[in-house]
Motif scaffolding. Structure first.
Motif, PDB file in Angstrom:
ATOM      1  N   ASP A   1      15.669 -17.150  18.592  1.00 16.15           N
ATOM      2  CA  ASP A   1      14.686 -17.146  17.504  1.00 16.15           C
ATOM      3  C   ASP A   1      13.333 -17.703  17.938  1.00 16.15           C
ATOM      4  O   ASP A   1      12.471 -17.946  17.096  1.00 16.15           O
ATOM      5  N   SER A   2      13.141 -17.885  19.252  1.00 15.79           N
ATOM      6  CA  SER A   2      11.862 -18.393  19.760  1.00 15.79           C
ATOM      7  C   SER A   2      11.389 -17.539  20.927  1.00 15.79           C
ATOM      8  O   SER A   2      11.366 -17.987  22.083  1.00 15.79           O
ATOM      9  N   PRO A   3      11.002 -16.297  20.654  1.00 17.25           N
ATOM     10  CA  PRO A   3      10.544 -15.438  21.758  1.00 17.25           C
ATOM     11  C   PRO A   3       9.205 -15.913  22.313  1.00 17.25           C
ATOM     12  O   PRO A   3       8.468 -16.659  21.661  1.00 17.25           O
ATOM     13  N   VAL A   4       8.917 -15.480  23.522  1.00 14.72           N
ATOM     14  CA  VAL A   4       7.636 -15.789  24.171  1.00 14.72           C
ATOM     15  C   VAL A   4       7.041 -14.490  24.686  1.00 14.72           C
ATOM     16  O   VAL A   4       7.745 -13.494  24.911  1.00 14.72           O
ATOM     17  N   LEU A   5       5.754 -14.498  24.887  1.00  8.59           N
ATOM     18  CA  LEU A   5       5.086 -13.314  25.407  1.00  8.59           C
ATOM     19  C   LEU A   5       5.514 -13.050  26.847  1.00  8.59           C
ATOM     20  O   LEU A   5       5.573 -13.974  27.665  1.00  8.59           O
ATOM     21  N   VAL A   6       5.807 -11.802  27.149  1.00 10.96           N
ATOM     22  CA  VAL A   6       6.163 -11.428  28.522  1.00 10.96           C
ATOM     23  C   VAL A   6       5.012 -11.750  29.467  1.00 10.96           C
ATOM     24  O   VAL A   6       5.220 -12.182  30.609  1.00 10.96           O
ATOM     25  N   ALA A   7       3.785 -11.589  28.981  1.00  8.05           N
ATOM     26  CA  ALA A   7       2.619 -11.882  29.816  1.00  8.05           C
ATOM     27  C   ALA A   7       2.591 -13.344  30.243  1.00  8.05           C
ATOM     28  O   ALA A   7       2.182 -13.670  31.360  1.00  8.05           O
ATOM     29  N   GLU A   8       3.052 -14.244  29.364  1.00 13.14           N
ATOM     30  CA  GLU A   8       3.075 -15.664  29.714  1.00 13.14           C
ATOM     31  C   GLU A   8       4.155 -15.960  30.748  1.00 13.14           C
ATOM     32  O   GLU A   8       3.972 -16.812  31.611  1.00 13.14           O
ATOM     33  N   VAL A   9       5.277 -15.268  30.650  1.00 16.94           N
ATOM     34  CA  VAL A   9       6.338 -15.456  31.644  1.00 16.94           C
ATOM     35  C   VAL A   9       5.855 -14.992  33.009  1.00 16.94           C
ATOM     36  O   VAL A   9       6.074 -15.659  34.023  1.00 16.94           O
ATOM     37  N   GLU A  10       5.181 -13.865  33.041  1.00 16.19           N
ATOM     38  CA  GLU A  10       4.692 -13.327  34.305  1.00 16.19           C
ATOM     39  C   GLU A  10       3.581 -14.194  34.902  1.00 16.19           C
ATOM     40  O   GLU A  10       3.455 -14.302  36.125  1.00 16.19           O
ATOM     41  N   ALA A  11       2.781 -14.810  34.031  1.00 13.28           N
ATOM     42  CA  ALA A  11       1.633 -15.587  34.518  1.00 13.28           C
ATOM     43  C   ALA A  11       1.984 -17.032  34.822  1.00 13.28           C
ATOM     44  O   ALA A  11       1.113 -17.803  35.234  1.00 13.28           O
ATOM     45  N   PHE A  12       3.238 -17.416  34.661  1.00 13.13           N
ATOM     46  CA  PHE A  12       3.612 -18.820  34.879  1.00 13.13           C
ATOM     47  C   PHE A  12       3.276 -19.249  36.304  1.00 13.13           C
ATOM     48  O   PHE A  12       3.601 -18.572  37.275  1.00 13.13           O
ATOM     49  N   ASP A  13       2.635 -20.411  36.404  1.00 15.55           N
ATOM     50  CA  ASP A  13       2.227 -20.940  37.709  1.00 15.55           C
ATOM     51  C   ASP A  13       2.424 -22.453  37.698  1.00 15.55           C
ATOM     52  O   ASP A  13       1.729 -23.166  36.957  1.00 15.55           O
ATOM     53  N   PRO A  14       3.339 -22.979  38.510  1.00 11.46           N
ATOM     54  CA  PRO A  14       3.593 -24.422  38.508  1.00 11.46           C
ATOM     55  C   PRO A  14       2.586 -25.229  39.316  1.00 11.46           C
ATOM     56  O   PRO A  14       2.604 -26.453  39.289  1.00 11.46           O
ATOM     57  N   SER A  15       1.677 -24.553  40.024  1.00 15.93           N
ATOM     58  CA  SER A  15       0.787 -25.256  40.946  1.00 15.93           C
ATOM     59  C   SER A  15      -0.123 -26.292  40.286  1.00 15.93           C
ATOM     60  O   SER A  15      -0.463 -27.285  40.939  1.00 15.93           O
TER      61      SER A  15
END
Length: 209
Positions: free
Chosen positions: A153-167
């Motif tokens: 019940d808490s979806p996220v944008l696919v674009a945010e998953v792809e843009a994730f950067d831990p740096s």
């Protein structure tokens, strides 16, 4: 520097060193949590199209405890931007298959509302988004979202998953570690100087070896 205050000043710097180490640990663990969540989404997530049905701007209030008995603490408020969507939490399209095997136009969408709250709630989702996403999103828009079985019940944008950067977490952790080392060295030097001065003072006492 007052010789009587030297030990306390050294202790203060050592406490600052420990505090910096705690901050470094917090930054690192937060980065690891975000990395873990992103990895789970990529391995176990499913993708669907979400229809925006409502949007709301709100605030969260956090109570911070005060120091001492007479301090009542303080509160901080943070803006949040919330989208209510209808998506397909049990989509058959795996995140790993999108968009190589399944195109965006072929993603499943939520069925029309039936009027039955129990049935309709199965496709309900709540998304916390950034202010930029909130501003450019309108009710009725279709968003490409992903979710795992654990956050259906808490979806996220696919674009945010792809843009994730831990740096961005690395410089914060490094700065905290450098401060930890600097504070520790300063505190150690002050404490050592205080100890040597104490030994010199004691050596001046008659009968002391």
């Amino acid at each position: 520097m007052n010789s009587a205050a030297r030990p306390w000043i050294g202790l203060v710097f050592k406490c600052l060193s420990i505090l910096s180490l705690i901050f470094a640990f917090v930054f690192f663990m937060r980065m690891m949590d975000d990395q873990s969540a992103n990895d789970k989404m990529r391995l176990n997530g499913v993708v669907s199209r979400a229809l925006v049905t409502d949007k709301k701007q709100d605030q969260t209030t956090t109570q911070h405890s005060g120091i001492g008995r007479r301090s009542s603490g303080y509160t901080t408020q943070n803006d949040i931007w919330v989208l209510t969507v209808r998506h397909v939490p049990k989509s058959t399209v795996k995140y790993a298959d999108f968009p190589a095997k399944v195109k965006e136009a072929d993603l499943p969408v939520a069925p029309p509302l039936t009027g039955d709250p129990m049935k309709d709630s199965a496709n309900l989702g709540i998304m916390w988004v950034s202010g930029d996403v909130y501003d450019r999103t309108k009710v009725g828009d279709l968003l490409t979202v992903a979710n795992t079985p654990w956050d259906a019940d808490s979806p996220v944008l696919v674009a945010e998953v792809e843009a994730f950067d831990p740096s961005p977490a690395y410089p914060k952790t490094a700065i905290a570690l450098v401060l930890m080392l600097a504070f520790w060295m300063i505190g150690r030097r002050i404490s050592k100087a205080s100890a040597l001065r104490g030994m010199v003072e004691a050596a001046r006492i008659p009968g002391t070896v």
